[in-house]
Design a protein around this motif. Structure first.
Motif, mmCIF file in Angstrom:
data_model
loop_
_atom_site.group_PDB
_atom_site.id
_atom_site.type_symbol
_atom_site.label_atom_id
_atom_site.label_comp_id
_atom_site.label_asym_id
_atom_site.label_seq_id
_atom_site.Cartn_x
_atom_site.Cartn_y
_atom_site.Cartn_z
ATOM 1 N N ALA A 1 0.813 -1.213 0.000
ATOM 2 C CA ALA A 1 0.000 0.000 0.000
ATOM 3 C C ALA A 1 0.847 1.265 0.000
ATOM 4 O O ALA A 1 0.435 2.295 -0.542
ATOM 5 C CB ALA A 1 -0.933 0.004 1.210
ATOM 6 N N ASN A 2 2.044 1.186 0.600
ATOM 7 C CA ASN A 2 2.856 2.406 0.701
ATOM 8 C C ASN A 2 4.341 2.203 0.398
ATOM 9 O O ASN A 2 5.120 3.153 0.440
ATOM 10 C CB ASN A 2 2.709 3.035 2.091
ATOM 11 C CG ASN A 2 3.078 2.063 3.213
ATOM 12 O OD1 ASN A 2 3.820 1.111 3.009
ATOM 13 N ND2 ASN A 2 2.550 2.316 4.400
ATOM 14 N N GLY A 3 4.746 0.955 0.099
ATOM 15 C CA GLY A 3 6.133 0.683 -0.250
ATOM 16 C C GLY A 3 7.085 0.666 0.930
ATOM 17 O O GLY A 3 8.300 0.569 0.731
ATOM 18 N N GLN A 4 6.546 0.740 2.147
ATOM 19 C CA GLN A 4 7.396 0.778 3.332
ATOM 20 C C GLN A 4 7.662 -0.633 3.857
ATOM 21 O O GLN A 4 6.836 -1.541 3.706
ATOM 22 C CB GLN A 4 6.735 1.616 4.430
ATOM 23 C CG GLN A 4 6.627 3.095 4.085
ATOM 24 C CD GLN A 4 7.979 3.715 3.839
ATOM 25 O OE1 GLN A 4 8.860 3.698 4.695
ATOM 26 N NE2 GLN A 4 8.153 4.275 2.637
ATOM 27 N N PRO A 5 8.825 -0.840 4.509
ATOM 28 C CA PRO A 5 9.133 -2.167 5.040
ATOM 29 C C PRO A 5 8.231 -2.520 6.217
ATOM 30 O O PRO A 5 7.759 -1.632 6.953
ATOM 31 C CB PRO A 5 10.589 -2.035 5.489
ATOM 32 C CG PRO A 5 10.755 -0.589 5.800
ATOM 33 C CD PRO A 5 9.893 0.133 4.786
ATOM 34 N N VAL A 6 7.999 -3.788 6.380
ATOM 35 C CA VAL A 6 7.194 -4.272 7.497
ATOM 36 C C VAL A 6 7.780 -5.596 7.978
ATOM 37 O O VAL A 6 8.270 -6.398 7.177
ATOM 38 C CB VAL A 6 5.707 -4.436 7.081
ATOM 39 C CG1 VAL A 6 5.564 -5.420 5.926
ATOM 40 C CG2 VAL A 6 4.856 -4.876 8.252
#
Length: 296
Positions: free
Chosen positions: A205-210
């Motif tokens: 959804a936002n390209g951020q790491p998780v």
């Protein structure tokens, strides 16, 4: 008729009233468009669910948004545990996202602002894979890590077939760990035991790491890097970026030996779960560590 169990529907309705829910576990969507990750366990899994929930809370307290946000973890009247978190559609970890993850781990997750007043360890048992870790609190890092390794050795000994491995492991626990880690007072604490490619990715959804499915504890930050080194999935730039923000602990010349020691934990755990060649890998790590004893 909804295929979602009634007990779960009741909990979802408490979180988001006056909407309807559709989907199949573990992915549930509300009529408002909100996505939930939901699972319902058996009574034998209560401890595991609670351990995962508290681990997620610890990660998000230190680095908000780096892990899925926990919404509910309870034990129903039936004795079954229920777990609800926000749902994230996760893709493979890109090189760019790996760099962001490295920075966030060093600057937030492992920040000296997130130490524990209780010392080293964790308040409740957690699970690294399917392996139960008894945890507890310790005043020194070497005592804590020796107990973590001892926990695995005890489970291997009860399982049988690993007498030589356990004998060597006792030498590492009683001689190598006190000499290599004794006196090491980490100013930055670890929160994970499962930083591997299967537990890290990109939020589409936002390209951020998780990161997800953690087994949290307070310990030496370098220990978090060990399993990522073993099983891959992280570019070399990840480790370089991490150490730009959080340099290697002193003595730096013992960094690789500390990594051998921290990697040993995961080889022992994989021996416990899978057996096979992991026991030989664990023994090789032990031989390296024991051979270094005269120089420590």
């Amino acid at each position: 008729m909804s295929s979602i169990p009634q007990a779960i529907l009741q909990k979802l309705e408490e979180l988001e009233p006056s909407v309807s829910f559709t989907g199949t576990l573990p992915r549930v969507m509300s009529s408002s468009g909100t996505l939930y990750f939901v699972k319902l366990g058996s009574s034998s899994e209560v401890e595991q669910y609670i351990g995962e929930a508290e681990s997620l809370k610890a990660v998000n307290d230190a680095a908000p948004g780096l892990a899925p946000r926990l919404l509910c973890c309870e034990v129903l009247k039936s004795g079954a545990p229920i777990f609800i978190s926000e749902y994230k559609d996760i893709g493979s970890l890109s090189n760019k996202a790996a760099g962001v993850l490295a920075k966030r781990m060093a600057a937030e997750l492992h920040s000296e602002d997130h130490t524990s007043a209780h010392g080293y360890g964790f308040s409740i048992p957690t699970y690294c894979g399917i392996t139960r870790l008894s945890n507890g609190w310790f005043q020194s890092w070497d005592e804590c890590y020796a107990a973590m390794v001892g926990d695995l050795l005890g489970q291997l000994e009860r399982k049988g077939h690993y007498q030589t491995l356990c004998q060597k492991g006792e030498v590492v626990k009683n001689q190598v760990i006190p000499k290599l880690l004794g006196g090491l007072v980490p100013s930055h604490h670890s929160f994970l035991q499962q930083l591997r490619s299967g537990n890290a990715g990109v939020d589409k959804a936002n390209g951020q790491p998780v990161i997800f499915d953690p087994a949290s504890y307070y310990g030496h930050n370098e220990a978090d890097l060990s399993i990522a080194r073993i099983f891959g999935g992280f570019p070399e730039s990840f480790f370089e970026t991490y150490h730009q923000y959080l340099p290697k602990s002193e003595p730096v010349d013992q960094y690789e030996l500390r990594m051998d020691l921290y990697e040993l934990f995961h080889y022992l755990n994989h021996t416990l779960i899978f057996g096979g060649h992991y026991s030989r890998s664990a023994e090789r790590k032990m031989d390296t560590l024991v051979s270094a004893l005269p120089h420590l």
